[in-house]
Design an enzyme around this catalytic site. Structure first.
Site, mmCIF file in Angstrom:
data_model
loop_
_atom_site.group_PDB
_atom_site.id
_atom_site.type_symbol
_atom_site.label_atom_id
_atom_site.label_comp_id
_atom_site.label_asym_id
_atom_site.label_seq_id
_atom_site.Cartn_x
_atom_site.Cartn_y
_atom_site.Cartn_z
ATOM 1 N N ALA A 1 43.622 -24.421 -11.619
ATOM 2 C CA ALA A 1 43.357 -23.903 -12.959
ATOM 3 C C ALA A 1 41.916 -24.163 -13.386
ATOM 4 C CB ALA A 1 44.305 -24.568 -13.959
ATOM 5 N N CYS A 2 41.363 -23.206 -14.118
ATOM 6 C CA CYS A 2 40.078 -23.393 -14.782
ATOM 7 C C CYS A 2 40.244 -22.875 -16.211
ATOM 8 C CB CYS A 2 38.950 -22.669 -14.039
ATOM 9 S SG CYS A 2 39.048 -20.871 -14.063
ATOM 10 N N ALA A 3 39.167 -22.659 -16.932
ATOM 11 C CA ALA A 3 39.286 -22.238 -18.326
ATOM 12 C C ALA A 3 39.855 -20.825 -18.457
ATOM 13 C CB ALA A 3 37.934 -22.329 -19.020
ATOM 14 N N SER B 1 38.535 -21.213 -10.637
ATOM 15 C CA SER B 1 39.807 -21.565 -9.996
ATOM 16 C C SER B 1 40.069 -20.711 -8.758
ATOM 17 C CB SER B 1 40.966 -21.477 -10.983
ATOM 18 O OG SER B 1 41.050 -20.204 -11.567
ATOM 19 N N LEU C 1 43.554 -22.026 -18.271
ATOM 20 C CA LEU C 1 44.027 -22.978 -19.269
ATOM 21 C C LEU C 1 43.948 -22.405 -20.680
ATOM 22 C CD1 LEU C 1 42.705 -26.152 -17.532
ATOM 23 C CD2 LEU C 1 45.087 -25.523 -17.892
#
Length: 145
Positions: free
Chosen positions: A88-90, A109, A131
């Site tokens: 996961a990333c932003a 991600s 996220l």
């Protein structure tokens, strides 16, 4: 998606690998997530690094980043290769083509997931919507600040 990621984490022992910078991770992240940043702030002060900082600053970015050379080494020290991982990333990015993005949208991600697969991880999944989607769905979060 985010709700499925939470279910898989709780019921099937999936590990959420958060690849955002440490400061963002500390603000808020899923419970029990593991943080290994795929990009880090430019650390060195060689002529090349100073030039890169200036180039970032030209575009109004005063905290330029570079690939984290210790990304895989750190991941391997924290997560076993047989683990089931949700990266996961932003923003999340996507591999789904659209009219404006025929090849999908790249993200931290997706890059991290690609690196994991290249290095022998076989159970790698990607958090669609990132996220941002997790926080928007008001799923549990933890803060370290």
């Amino acid at each position: 998606d985010a709700k499925e990621a939470l279910r898989l984490q709780k019921e099937n022992n999936f590990v959420i690998l958060d690849v955002r910078p440490e400061a963002e991770f500390k603000e808020a992240h899923p419970p029990d997530a593991v943080n290994v940043q795929v990009y880090r702030l430019i650390k060195e002060w060689t002529a090349w690094d100073i030039a890169r900082r200036v180039a970032f600053a030209f575009f109004g970015i005063f905290s330029g980043t570079e690939e984290n050379p210790e990304f895989m080494q750190t991941v391997e020290s924290k997560i076993d290769k047989s683990s089931k991982i949700i990266v996961a990333c932003a923003s999340g990015g996507t591999m789904k083509p659209s009219q404006s993005l025929p090849e999908g949208q790249q993200s931290r991600s997706l890059i991290a997931a690609y690196l994991l697969v290249l290095n022998g991880y076989t159970n790698v999944f990607h958090l669609e919507g990132g996220l941002y989607a997790w926080f928007k769905a008001e799923l549990p979060t933890v803060s370290e600040e």
